[in-house]
Write a protein that holds these residues in place. Structure first.
Motif, short mmCIF file in Angstrom:
data_model
loop_
_atom_site.label_atom_id
_atom_site.label_comp_id
_atom_site.label_asym_id
_atom_site.label_seq_id
_atom_site.Cartn_x
_atom_site.Cartn_y
_atom_site.Cartn_z
N ARG B 8 -1.08 4.80 -23.83
CA ARG B 8 -0.90 5.24 -22.45
C ARG B 8 -0.06 6.52 -22.38
O ARG B 8 -0.38 7.45 -21.63
CB ARG B 8 -0.19 4.15 -21.63
CG ARG B 8 -1.10 3.15 -20.95
CD ARG B 8 -2.10 3.82 -20.04
NE ARG B 8 -1.51 4.40 -18.85
CZ ARG B 8 -1.43 3.78 -17.68
NH1 ARG B 8 -1.90 2.55 -17.54
NH2 ARG B 8 -0.90 4.38 -16.64
N TYR B 11 -2.11 9.47 -23.32
CA TYR B 11 -2.99 9.84 -22.20
C TYR B 11 -2.21 10.61 -21.14
O TYR B 11 -2.67 11.61 -20.62
CB TYR B 11 -3.59 8.59 -21.55
CG TYR B 11 -4.75 8.00 -22.28
CD1 TYR B 11 -5.57 8.77 -23.11
CD2 TYR B 11 -5.06 6.64 -22.15
CE1 TYR B 11 -6.63 8.21 -23.78
CE2 TYR B 11 -6.12 6.07 -22.83
CZ TYR B 11 -6.91 6.87 -23.63
OH TYR B 11 -7.96 6.31 -24.29
N ILE B 15 -3.05 14.15 -19.60
CA ILE B 15 -3.31 14.32 -18.16
C ILE B 15 -2.37 15.36 -17.56
O ILE B 15 -2.80 16.25 -16.83
CB ILE B 15 -3.13 12.97 -17.43
CG1 ILE B 15 -4.27 12.03 -17.79
CG2 ILE B 15 -3.06 13.18 -15.93
CD1 ILE B 15 -4.09 10.63 -17.28
N ALA B 19 -3.40 18.72 -15.85
CA ALA B 19 -3.04 18.91 -14.44
C ALA B 19 -2.25 20.20 -14.26
O ALA B 19 -2.51 20.97 -13.34
CB ALA B 19 -2.21 17.72 -13.96
N LEU B 22 -4.51 23.20 -14.39
CA LEU B 22 -5.34 23.28 -13.19
C LEU B 22 -4.53 23.74 -11.98
O LEU B 22 -4.92 24.63 -11.24
CB LEU B 22 -5.95 21.91 -12.93
CG LEU B 22 -7.21 21.94 -12.09
CD1 LEU B 22 -8.35 22.50 -12.91
CD2 LEU B 22 -7.55 20.54 -11.61
#
Lengths: 587, 317
Positions: B8, B11, B15, B19, B22
């Motif tokens: 986790r 990940y 992420i 993020a 972006l």
């Protein structure tokens, strides 16, 4: 799976914020204008709303043309009644960068204008007047300015203020790392460029003659130099002790701990809430009469704070409704106010259709500016026809065409310019229809403009395509991209009449080439004699009024309402309340 | 469990990285930058300033520089506020947190109580009344109810202050200060609770109704357990389980501030600051704050997954 949904939704959130974001920095200064014709003085008996609505005759713009005195101080809320040595004024959003020349927000400027005094200030007409400098000389060739400081000037910590501090203040604005908005570097002080490029360790043109005397030499005469040079003074001992060429980062740490020489000094800054100031006993004109002064951060509507006595002073748009409501409060004095700005529409002179002067004049005649800017705003506006505010010393109406709404004249001018009405009612020239792409910032006034302009332009046979932006930066970048015909702007505060032409020099408007304009503009800057300059500006205004390189729109009107207990209050359009604040007392 | 956690966390890093890229691009590509808005500057000065701030570099290079600084714990200086971004956070976020924490707590407590009672007494007059009231509260626009309450309670009746966090100019400390803040936060908290209560109450009500129809509830009752015990030990615990997912979502909301409420009540929170900095394209502040919220969102989901496991032994991670 869920993680990605969450990520997606948070990105969507960001995206939607991007879309809905609205900007506060659009130049919607609370501008105003004195209406020269308005002689009707408002009934001074605390007129109620019904009194206003029962008068059938249209109340002239700015029903309030003279200060109005509170009628019933006993209505003052207890909170305000109990304050004996503190005055509270609302201020939209001071960020805490209180060092002059280094602040990004004008609200910080409001604060620093109380913390720092200037060498030279301006009077209510914008004419330079002595402050920290008791006098100055300008050389015959208009290039060298010599300032004579008062004796025994002190910063608020008691340390002396001398010509060295002034020299330091000017010098750091030529540092290559200087990122503030001061216009001093554009004055071209002799040797400034060499200093900026690191070729010299001092600026050649700046000379400290003795602790009270300093002179500065420019490369080119500039009548605005006196006020620009004569601005606030930073203490060299405080702001300059860590200074090395090319490094100004350290100043950021001092922003919240300002050391000034103005009427007040900073007591405490509470981010997002208050800026607390306390009287400076070392102020050169003597300690201010009211011990405490607070700028309260108040975003948006301030009515509730004035009504509950939490602020003593607030500004409002001068609509009839606002004025009636303020009068009904009974405990506020109302001061009509004229800011030094004007509104205009920038014209895209790259577009063939607008290059023609006749077309621009037709647009001026064809727009019902009276309805848009005066009637629809309930009198909180007046029509502008020249690039100067009516309060400026250079303002004139002599030989100025008022461009009264006249659709027939507009049609005639368009016909003359070769735009004939086509098959579908839209004018055409060389097979191209006449279409206007208009850009505006989102506001009530823009909505009014669009509604009226659409009808006005339709009557002229012009296709009108409005586009509204909620975000000022997006609007500006659209303008920079050149995809527009007309765009509405308002100037920021104009101190010198030359500022009214700024947009032609800062790169915004690049396509207006008129040798006559440049000649006059430079002529007006080449002398510091006010009468001489006045004559040149009159000529310039007449030229602009006829040529219309920008379309003049409106002046805004504002009123200040303040607690009736405050005495000796006046507001200058150029320096705000800073000028009279040291004299304010509570009755 | 530990392999799950490592996976986790990995990940999460991916992420967050994606993020940040972006978000950075989104902000950078929005028309206009920090310099554009200042129409008083000459073109040359604008170019000079872009050079000083590094805004003339390609977006990816700017992103790389930002990332590098961020890894060193440096989130930069706010361009508009002229202060370190992290200092601005500590200046403003706690004010937002105070408001959000108190109103979230109250919303949850009231929603659970009201939800359970109205589920238990489904279709009774109480249930109907509560549902009508809740729908009414939900459908009120926050700015309307906020301004309305200010007008009635602050301006007309003068019971409560019209806005801000402390009385202007007050030097109160200790208990007096606490009292002042409580008085000032009453109105915004009331509005936030009113607006948030609706959906949560309905959520608990429907969960509870579902659970009350389960076999084990009938069994519990058949065993002769007291109704109170059936309701609060057997039913409520199970009804609350899905709500754990919501806890994860609440985490970023606690720190994110509320734009409208803060604006209306003149509350010195981060929501207002964020909105302003967007209008100004204050990139370091925008980026810092959005990433902060992104991190909280990711942590919040992880937290709710772990909590789920703790609360419900049937769930395996």
């Amino acid at each position: 799976m869920r993680k990605s949904t969450i990520l997606l939704s948070s990105l969507l959130l960001v995206g939607s914020l991007l879309l809905t974001a609205c900007s506060n920095n659009s130049n919607t200064n609370n501008a105003a204008a004195t209406d020269n014709s308005a002689t009707v003085t408002a009934a001074a008996d605390g007129a109620t709303g019904s009194a206003a609505s029962s008068s059938p005759a249209p109340v002239p713009a700015g029903a309030l043309s003279e200060p109005y005195t509170a009628t019933d101080l006993s209505k003052l809320p207890a909170v305000a009644q109990n304050r004996t040595d503190t005055i509270i004024v609302g201020l939209t959003d001071p960020s805490g960068a209180f060092t002059p020349y280094f602040q990004e927000s004008g609200y910080d400027g409001n604060v620093s204008s109380l913390l720092y005094a200037s060498l030279v200030t301006v009077d209510e007409k914008g004419v330079p007047a002595p402050e920290l400098a008791e006098s100055w000389d300008v050389s015959e060739d208009q290039l060298t300015y010599t300032f004579h400081l008062h004796k025994d000037l002190k910063f608020s910590d008691g340390s002396p203020l001398t010509a060295d501090d002034v020299a330091f203040t000017w010098t750091i604005q030529y540092d290559k790392a200087y990122d503030g908005g001061s216009s001093l570097p554009t004055l071209n002080v002799k040797g400034g460029q060499a200093y900026k490029e690191g070729k010299a360790t001092t600026i050649e043109g700046i000379k400290v003659i003795d602790p009270q005397t300093i002179s500065v030499t420019l490369e080119k005469p500039n009548a605005t130099a006196l006020v620009v040079l004569g601005s606030n003074v930073l203490s060299k001992a405080y702001y300059g002790k860590d200074y090395k060429f090319g490094q100004l980062e350290y100043i950021k740490k001092l922003h919240e701990k300002p050391l000034g020489d103005g009427p007040y000094k900073l007591e405490k800054f509470i981010p997002g809430q208050e800026v607390r100031l306390v009287a400076n006993e070392n102020y050169f004109k003597g300690k201010p009469k009211t011990e405490h002064f607070i700028y309260k951060t108040s975003e948006g509507d301030v009515w509730q704070f004035l009504e509950t006595g939490e602020v003593d002073y607030a500004s409002f748009s001068a609509t009839d409704e606002n004025i009636e409501k303020l009068k009904a409060l009974g405990y506020v004095n109302i001061l009509p106010y004229t800011p030094s700005t004007y509104g205009y529409m920038q014209v895209n002179l790259k577009h063939e259709q607008l290059k023609d002067k006749l077309v621009r004049q037709a647009l001026m005649y064809g727009l019902d500016r009276q309805s848009i800017y005066v009637d629809a705003t309930q009198g909180a506006g007046a029509i502008a026809n020249i690039p100067a505010s009516p309060i400026s010393w250079a303002y004139t109406e002599e030989g100025i065409n008022p461009y009264k709404y006249d659709p027939e004249k507009a049609k005639q001018l368009l016909d003359e310019a070769g735009w004939a009405v086509g098959a579908n009612g839209i004018r055409e020239k060389d097979g191209k229809p006449f279409s206007i792409h208009y850009l505006g910032s989102k506001s009530k006034n823009t909505d009014i403009f669009i509604a009226v302009a659409k009808e006005n332009f339709a009557a002229l046979g012009i296709d009108f395509q409005p586009e509204v932006f909620a975000d000022f930066n997006s609007l500006v970048s659209k303008v920079e991209g050149g995809d527009y015909d007309l765009v509405s702007f308002s100037t920021s505060m104009l101190t010198d009449p030359a500022d009214g032409f700024m947009q032609f020099f800062d790169g915004e408007i690049t396509d207006y080439e008129n040798p006559k304009f440049l000649e006059l503009y430079n002529k007006a800057l080449a002398t510091s004699d006010i009468e001489e300059r006045k004559a040149v500006y009159k000529e310039l205004y007449q030229l602009f009024n006829d040529e219309l390189p920008i379309l003049f729109t409106s002046y805004k009107k504002t009123v200040y309402a303040y607690n009736g207990r405050i005495q000796n209050l006046s507001v200058s359009p150029f320096i705000g309340l800073a000028g009279s604040l040291p004299e304010w007392t509570l009755k | 469990m530990s392999t799950y956690l490592t996976k986790r966390l990995l990940y999460m890093l991916v992420i967050l990285f994606a993020a940040s890229l972006l978000i950075f691009c989104l902000y950078a590509l929005t028309p206009g930058d920090f310099i554009t808005g200042n129409i008083k500057l000459t073109a040359e000065r604008k170019a000079e300033l872009r050079e000083i701030y590094g805004l003339n570099k390609p977006v990816l290079e700017r992103y790389g520089l930002w990332m590098k600084d961020a890894f060193h714990g440096n989130f930069g200086y706010s361009l508009a506020q002229q202060k370190p971004v992290l200092q601005l956070f500590s200046d403003y976020i706690w004010n937002s947190f105070l408001l959000a924490a108190v109103s979230t707590f109250l919303t949850w407590v009231i929603a659970v109580i009201v939800g359970v009672i109205s589920a238990y007494k489904q279709y009774s007059w109480f249930d109907t009344l509560v549902m009508v009231a809740i729908f009414a509260a939900m459908s009120l626009p926050s700015f309307f109810i906020g301004l309305f309450l200010i007008k009635i309670l602050a301006v007309d009746l003068k019971w409560l202050p019209p806005g801000g966090m402390i009385t202007t100019g007050s030097n109160a400390t200790g208990l007096a200060y606490l009292k002042e803040v409580v008085r000032h936060m009453t109105l915004p908290v009331v509005v936030m609770v009113l607006l948030g209560l609706g959906s949560l109450t309905r959520y608990f009500r429907s969960n509870m109704i579902d659970v009350l129809q389960q076999d084990y509830i009938r069994t519990a009752r058949a065993k002769g357990l007291k109704e109170r015990k059936v309701l609060f030990t057997h039913a409520l615990r199970n009804a609350l389980l899905p709500a754990i997912t919501l806890v994860g979502f609440e985490l970023p909301a606690l720190f994110g501030g509320s734009l409208i409420i803060e604006q209306i009540f003149n509350w010195p929170g981060i929501g207002q600051l964020y909105m302003k900095s967007f209008g100004l394209r204050d990139y370091p502040l925008l980026m810092g704050f959005t990433m902060f919220i992104a991190i909280l969102t990711v942590i919040g989901t992880l937290l709710s997954d772990i909590l789920y496991r703790v609360a419900d032994p049937r769930v395996r991670l």
